[in-house]
Design an enzyme around this catalytic site. Structure first.
Site, short mmCIF file in Angstrom:
data_model
loop_
_atom_site.label_atom_id
_atom_site.label_comp_id
_atom_site.label_asym_id
_atom_site.label_seq_id
_atom_site.Cartn_x
_atom_site.Cartn_y
_atom_site.Cartn_z
CE LYS A 54 2.20 78.33 155.38
NZ LYS A 54 2.09 77.70 156.66
CD GLU A 112 3.41 72.29 150.04
OE1 GLU A 112 4.56 72.74 150.15
OE2 GLU A 112 2.72 71.96 151.02
CG ASN A 158 -6.23 72.55 155.76
OD1 ASN A 158 -6.04 71.35 155.58
ND2 ASN A 158 -6.67 73.33 154.80
CD GLU A 183 3.08 72.61 161.66
OE1 GLU A 183 2.38 72.78 162.68
OE2 GLU A 183 2.73 73.02 160.54
CD GLU A 222 3.69 76.04 159.10
OE1 GLU A 222 3.98 77.22 158.84
OE2 GLU A 222 2.65 75.72 159.69
CG ASN A 278 4.43 76.46 163.23
OD1 ASN A 278 4.34 77.15 162.21
ND2 ASN A 278 3.63 75.44 163.46
CG PHE A 289 -17.91 71.47 163.93
CD1 PHE A 289 -17.42 71.01 165.14
CD2 PHE A 289 -18.28 70.56 162.96
CE1 PHE A 289 -17.29 69.65 165.37
CE2 PHE A 289 -18.15 69.19 163.19
CZ PHE A 289 -17.66 68.74 164.39
#
Ligand code: ADP
Ligand code: ADP
Ligand code: MG
Length: 658
Positions: free
Chosen positions: A116, A200, A235, A275, A288, A290, A348
């Site tokens: 990253k 960031e 996320n 992304e 980033e 991928n 979940f």
């Protein structure tokens, strides 16, 4: 073209790659671990090679074993799928040295983009808008606080090597940094073996929008538009779609151009994803890249008609891209739902186990002009193992516009039947029915905003309440007829929660007509037999499918995200039922009770035995259905209340823990 490709992966993505190879006439080899010996991918591939123990570190992550499998089978190329070795530049180099083709980007591109921090530096140089922040490593907590305060709170602390939603933390103030920096660093070290951290700006309530790119070894790069993946939990993506409801043609072109510029800057020569996070005002910032096939690639394939796996294979072989940017267009709308082995009703929690029943919707065109696609690597009877991703399948739908695609997804989820473990279908279908999702005003906070107290199912609509009534009456009638050779009554009281509804049931040809006061409900096209867990039919002409299971004196019926226990009683029983004192919630935490009247098929524990949470303890059969009972926590068995062959009533004690 290649004659034989080895797939260094498992599950649905291995199956997905095999399908394209078959179409292209390429032979396939799949490698497998101990846990995957009987998998669908192994069954489908032309050849398979055993590579070691269930933990990925003993099998799917061991480059030596993959190379040896290529040697043994004569595979000329390796498709790594996603996860595992897919973004490992060392592995790509190793294959190159061995004279085996890596079906993915060149190792330089993986190196430049796989990290990253490095990729942000690259992006900034390629004039791509990056999230404001500190593009560099951070030494310690004091340094982290200084940087965070320069950027301004809130900030995001990230592991440079992170992935899959791991190694990320939001900090709203100095204390969060003091706590979060060491935590992310520790997680990064243990999960990725690399503890470089950067910070960031945290963009509040953003949308996640990503651009699919595709390059060849001749310097050509195109983009295949965007996917929006804002429906996330921790996320991690749950529902994705293409195109994005936020973008207009101008923003799409600007994002696409930046993604292509970045890809060209690293000589990108395969499928990849750039992304971005985007504000509601359509501002966007690079997150980033991928350097692999993405989990949610099916939605792009559905709107463009391009097979991304095929294109990766062609590029790797050295072919030129057969189309340019101007040949690509968006057609219609596609949605993907990730069906996970997790229990939405219990926060979940992961819920691994055996797929006792697995009946996906039919794939292909639907009657209403949509398309259903289900990417799965499992069959009924397979196990979702603790060693890998808890994904059961990826269900995608395509339709001419967004609402039609959402409705097609709702329909497909409605008919998807899974038993034996917890699964998130009721949650996914609740999202499809939810007004904000339907309006397209999304953000990565969507699940937190709309389901702040977790998921408890939805309240039945009037249509659903009617479905519960007619389904219960129809099932009750069949059961009553089986129980007697004499006449069966036709007036009942349908009890659903506090509602007592007197009904009159009559037959009109193959249809069942249920009269409730002024209202007439006609049930037609019934597809159900006793013992079957799904009941489909049409209520006053509208088709539906429910999941049904027997319960004490009645049934538990689920339609989409609404669940209801329904009793069908005579007037006399209904009166008595009304007079019953409301059940005191007894302390049943130490008991396992029979969930319904039925036959004990097996009782697998004895007094004094220790059981672990999730372990199977008994099987109860009713209506030809076998229900597996599992311990809900660890404990030692004190008493066993029944044995195989016994008939038990609902709520009868089967097992008591000490
Ligand atoms: P996508 O971005 O394609 O939607 P995910 O972020 O969900 O995919 O990750 C895709 C797969 O790769 C998942 O199986 C995830 O666990 C795995 N994965 C992603 N990044 C890493 C990483 N750095 N290390 C290990 N596994 C990873
Ligand atoms: P991973 O490698 O785990 O996929 P990403 O950097 O792509 O990590 O971040 C995962 C998700 O976290 C994103 O999809 C987004 O929802 C959220 N996220 C990441 N960075 C930011 C940011 N700076 N501001 C807001 N949300 C972010
Ligand atoms: Mg990401």
């Amino acid at each position: 073209m290649f004659n034989k490709i080895l797939i260094a992966n498992r599950g649905e993505i291995a199956v997905r790659i095999i399908k394209t190879c078959r179409r292209l006439g390429i032979a396939t080899v799949v490698v497998y671990s101990e846990a995957d010996a009987d998998s669908m991918a192994v069954e489908m591939a032309d050849e398979s090679v055993f590579i070691g123990g269930a933990p990925a570190s003993e099998s799917y992550l061991v480059a030596d074993k993959i190379v040896a499998a290529c040697r043994e089978t004569g595979a000329e190329a390796v498709h790594p799928g996603f996860g595992f070795l897919s973004e490992n530049a060392g592995f790509a180099r190793r294959l190159e040295a061995e004279g085996i083709v890596f079906i993915g980007p060149n190792p330089h591109a993986i190196e430049a983009m796989g990290d990253k921090i490095e990729s942000k530096k690259f992006a900034a140089r390629a004039n791509v808008s990056v999230v404001p922040g500190h593009v560099g490593e951070i030494d310690d907590t004091t340094h982290a606080i200084k940087i965070a305060e320069e950027i301004g709170y809130p900030v995001m602390i990230k592991a440079s090597a992170g992935g899959g939603g791991k190694g990320i933390r939001v900090a709203w103030d100095r204390r969060d940094v003091e706590e979060g920096f060491p935590a992310v660093r520790a997680e990064a070290r243990s999960s990725f073996g690399d503890d470089r951290i950067f910070i960031e700006k945290f963009i509040e309530s953003p949308r996640h929008i990503e651009i699919q790119v595709l390059g060849d070894k001749h310097g050509e790069v195109v983009h295949l538009f965007e996917r929006e993946c804002s429906i996330q939990r921790r996320n991690q993506k749950v529902i994705e779609e293409a195109p994005s409801p936020l973008l207009d043609a101008e923003t799409r072109a600007a994002m696409g151009a930046q993604a292509v510029a970045l890809a060209k800057a690293v000589n990108y020569d395969s499928a990849g994803t750039v992304e971005f996070v985007a504000g509601q005002d359509k501002s966007f910032y690079f997150l980033e890249m991928n350097t692999r096939l993405q989990v949610e690639h099916p939605v792009t394939e559905l709107i463009t008609g391009v097979d991304l796996v095929e294109q990766m294979i062609r590029s790797a072989y050295g072919e030129k891209l057969a189309f340019g940017q101007k040949d690509l267009a968006i057609k219609g709308w596609a949605i993907e739902s990730r069906i996970y082995a997790e229990d939405p009703y219990r926060g979940f929690l992961p819920s691994i186990g055996r797929l006792v029943r697995y009946a996906p919707p039919e794939e292909g065109p639907t009657a209403s002009g949509a398309i259903v696609r289900n990417d799965a690597g499992v069959r009924e009877g397979d196990e979702i193992s603790m060693f890998y991703d808890p994904m059961i399948s990826k269900l995608s739908t395509w339709a001419p516009d967004r609402l039609q695609a959402i409705d097609a997804m709702g329909q497909a989820l409605e008919t998807f039947h899974i038993e034996g473990l917890g699964q998130n279908i009721p949650f996914l279908v609740a999202v499809m029915d939810q007004p904000r999702f339907r309006s397209g005003v999304l953000s990565t906070n969507y699940i937190k905003d709309e389901f702040p107290d977790g998921f408890q199912g939805t309240v039945a609509t009037e249509f659903q309440a009617d479905v519960f009534t007619v389904v219960a009456c129809a099932m009750h009638q069949v059961m009553a007829r089986r129980a007697t050779s004499g006449p069966v009554r036709d007036d009942w009281i349908v009890v659903a929660g506090a509602r007592h509804l007197p009904v009159q049931v009559s037959q009109a040809g193959a249809d069942l007509v249920i009269t409730a006061g002024e209202r007439v409900l006609t049930l037609s096209s019934v597809a159900w037999r006793p013992g079957q867990p799904t009941f489909s039919g049409a209520l006053n002409g509208t088709h539906f499918t429910c999941q049904v299971s027997p319960a004490a004196e009645g049934f538990v019926i689920r339609h989409r995200a609404a669940v209801q226990r329904v009793l069908v009683l005579s007037e006399r029983s209904a009166e008595l039922h009304l007079k019953l004192p409301p059940k005191k919630a007894a302390d049943t935490s130490k008991l396992i009770l029979s969930p319904m009247p039925g036959l004990v098929v097996s009782l697998d524990v004895t007094p004094g035995q220790s059981v672990r949470s999730g372990e199977q303890v008994a099987i109860i059969e009713a209506m030809k259905m076998q229900n597996i009972l599992r311990a809900e926590r660890d404990g030692v068995v004190k008493l066993v209340g029944a044995k195989a062959g016994d008939s038990v009533a609902a709520d009868e004690v089967l097992i008591e823990f000490a």
